[in-house]
Design a protein around this motif. Sequence first.
Motif, PDB file in Angstrom:
ATOM      1  N   GLU A 157      23.314  15.802  21.102  1.00 43.12           N
ATOM      2  CA  GLU A 157      24.714  16.165  20.876  1.00 43.12           C
ATOM      3  C   GLU A 157      25.647  14.976  21.082  1.00 43.12           C
ATOM      4  O   GLU A 157      26.565  14.753  20.288  1.00 43.12           O
ATOM      5  CB  GLU A 157      25.103  17.305  21.815  1.00 43.12           C
ATOM      6  N   HIS A 158      25.417  14.210  22.124  1.00 44.87           N
ATOM      7  CA  HIS A 158      26.330  13.107  22.438  1.00 44.87           C
ATOM      8  C   HIS A 158      26.204  11.985  21.418  1.00 44.87           C
ATOM      9  O   HIS A 158      27.212  11.502  20.892  1.00 44.87           O
ATOM     10  CB  HIS A 158      26.040  12.578  23.842  1.00 44.87           C
ATOM     11  N   ASN A 159      24.965  11.571  21.149  1.00 46.21           N
ATOM     12  CA  ASN A 159      24.763  10.403  20.300  1.00 46.21           C
ATOM     13  C   ASN A 159      25.114  10.661  18.840  1.00 46.21           C
ATOM     14  O   ASN A 159      25.697   9.802  18.176  1.00 46.21           O
ATOM     15  CB  ASN A 159      23.300   9.934  20.396  1.00 46.21           C
ATOM     16  N   ARG A 160      24.759  11.838  18.340  1.00 44.83           N
ATOM     17  CA  ARG A 160      24.933  12.098  16.916  1.00 44.83           C
ATOM     18  C   ARG A 160      26.069  13.065  16.611  1.00 44.83           C
ATOM     19  O   ARG A 160      26.451  13.220  15.447  1.00 44.83           O
ATOM     20  CB  ARG A 160      23.625  12.644  16.337  1.00 44.83           C
ATOM     21  N   GLY A 161      26.621  13.695  17.629  1.00 42.97           N
ATOM     22  CA  GLY A 161      27.724  14.624  17.436  1.00 42.97           C
ATOM     23  C   GLY A 161      29.030  14.095  17.986  1.00 42.97           C
ATOM     24  O   GLY A 161      29.969  13.807  17.237  1.00 42.97           O
ATOM     25  N   HIS A 162      29.087  13.925  19.303  1.00 40.02           N
ATOM     26  CA  HIS A 162      30.324  13.499  19.950  1.00 40.02           C
ATOM     27  C   HIS A 162      30.798  12.147  19.429  1.00 40.02           C
ATOM     28  O   HIS A 162      31.991  11.967  19.132  1.00 40.02           O
ATOM     29  CB  HIS A 162      30.103  13.448  21.465  1.00 40.02           C
ATOM     30  N   HIS A 163      29.888  11.185  19.300  1.00 37.92           N
ATOM     31  CA  HIS A 163      30.309   9.858  18.859  1.00 37.92           C
ATOM     32  C   HIS A 163      30.798   9.861  17.412  1.00 37.92           C
ATOM     33  O   HIS A 163      31.590   9.002  17.031  1.00 37.92           O
ATOM     34  CB  HIS A 163      29.174   8.846  19.044  1.00 37.92           C
ATOM     35  N   ARG A 164      30.368  10.810  16.646  1.00 36.04           N
ATOM     36  CA  ARG A 164      30.830  10.900  15.263  1.00 36.04           C
ATOM     37  C   ARG A 164      32.194  11.576  15.169  1.00 36.04           C
ATOM     38  O   ARG A 164      33.049  11.174  14.387  1.00 36.04           O
ATOM     39  CB  ARG A 164      29.816  11.676  14.431  1.00 36.04           C
ATOM     40  N   HIS A 165      32.409  12.615  15.975  1.00 31.21           N
ATOM     41  CA  HIS A 165      33.614  13.430  15.834  1.00 31.21           C
ATOM     42  C   HIS A 165      34.624  13.215  16.962  1.00 31.21           C
ATOM     43  O   HIS A 165      35.619  13.942  17.037  1.00 31.21           O
ATOM     44  CB  HIS A 165      33.234  14.913  15.793  1.00 31.21           C
TER      45      HIS A 165
END
Length: 382
Positions: A157-165
């Motif tokens: 979630e952090h690497n591919r979700g939070h950092h993107r959005h």
Amino acid sequence: MNAYRDPKRYSWLLSLLVPASLVVGPAVYLWRHQAWGLWVPVAVTYILIPLLDMLIGEDRSNPPEDAVASLEADRYYRYITYALVAAMWPCIIFCAWFVATQHLPWHACLAVVISTGMMGGFCINVGHELGHKRTVLEQTLAKLVLAPTGYGHFYVEHNRGHHRHVATPDDPASARMGESIYAFALRELPGAWRRAWALERQRLGGAPWHWKNEVLQPLTLTILLWTALGAWLGAGILLFMLAMSLWANFLLTSANYIEHYGLLRQIAPNGKPEPCQPHHSWNSNHVVTNWMLFHLQRHSDHHAHASRRYQSLRNFDEVPRLPNGYFGMFLLAYVPPLFFAVMNPRLLEAVGRDSARINFQPGKRERLSERYGIEDRDHTFS
């Protein structure tokens, strides 16, 4: 020209004291049977460390850019994080054994839940540092250290979700202006799980129930650990593991809350958010907490350059700045009126009172704009 020598090189070893300090309370109790001693790690974390951050102040120095390559190649810094992974599993198991085998009053149990949860939060921080790296070893260790608290989905979630959005209304891990930490937690905790699962479902072609699922891998470790502890110490220990994990996870939520509070990336002409820049994160250079958390507080550079290792993260002068280290800010956040009184004016200063750069809590935009005199302006994105 002399080779650069990192003045903080040996101060990072202080992070090894974190798991050691959190077992001091149980160790003292076994020696003297004084329940008050179990609260010492909690008092150190939430009282002494914010005071030290305030008294010692900030370190805004940066390594020279021509030294960064050699600084990041130095394996000494990695070995510290590896050692912490090895240390924290037995520390958490020890705390579980302690609670299960000692006749503790309720307030002593609460102290151990909080202190072990703080260790679990530290596990998540180490997992954060390791999970951003490209080596198989570090990514594997990240999943391993996230497992005791059941927060392994953070790796996805952090690497591919939070950092993107990050710093957009679509990100459940970016707090909005006027949103209390408690409202944020109710949005962020389930939102993080849903996003991690959706990302893995997408990556695996719509068939997530697979051994390659990077949400299920650490979750399997969690289940194995908790089952083993239940078989060894009795089923009641699962309540302790659940409680301390909830506190550990809430500490991660607390960090997410203060790291991007109210900040908003603007929409580019292509309809997508502008690239994440240092000014889209709140920064802190307070020395003591940065020693403990591997420069996590230099969050501006981390989000702009996510793979950069902790020892080479930089300070930027013109970025939003927190008035204390993270643990002091957590205490402030737990009292929303105080947090808003301190942070809303800082937010307005950071964005130049420009509503287009503020991530508002839905339903509160008009009231907040009227109260603080926030301006609506015409914008041409550049």
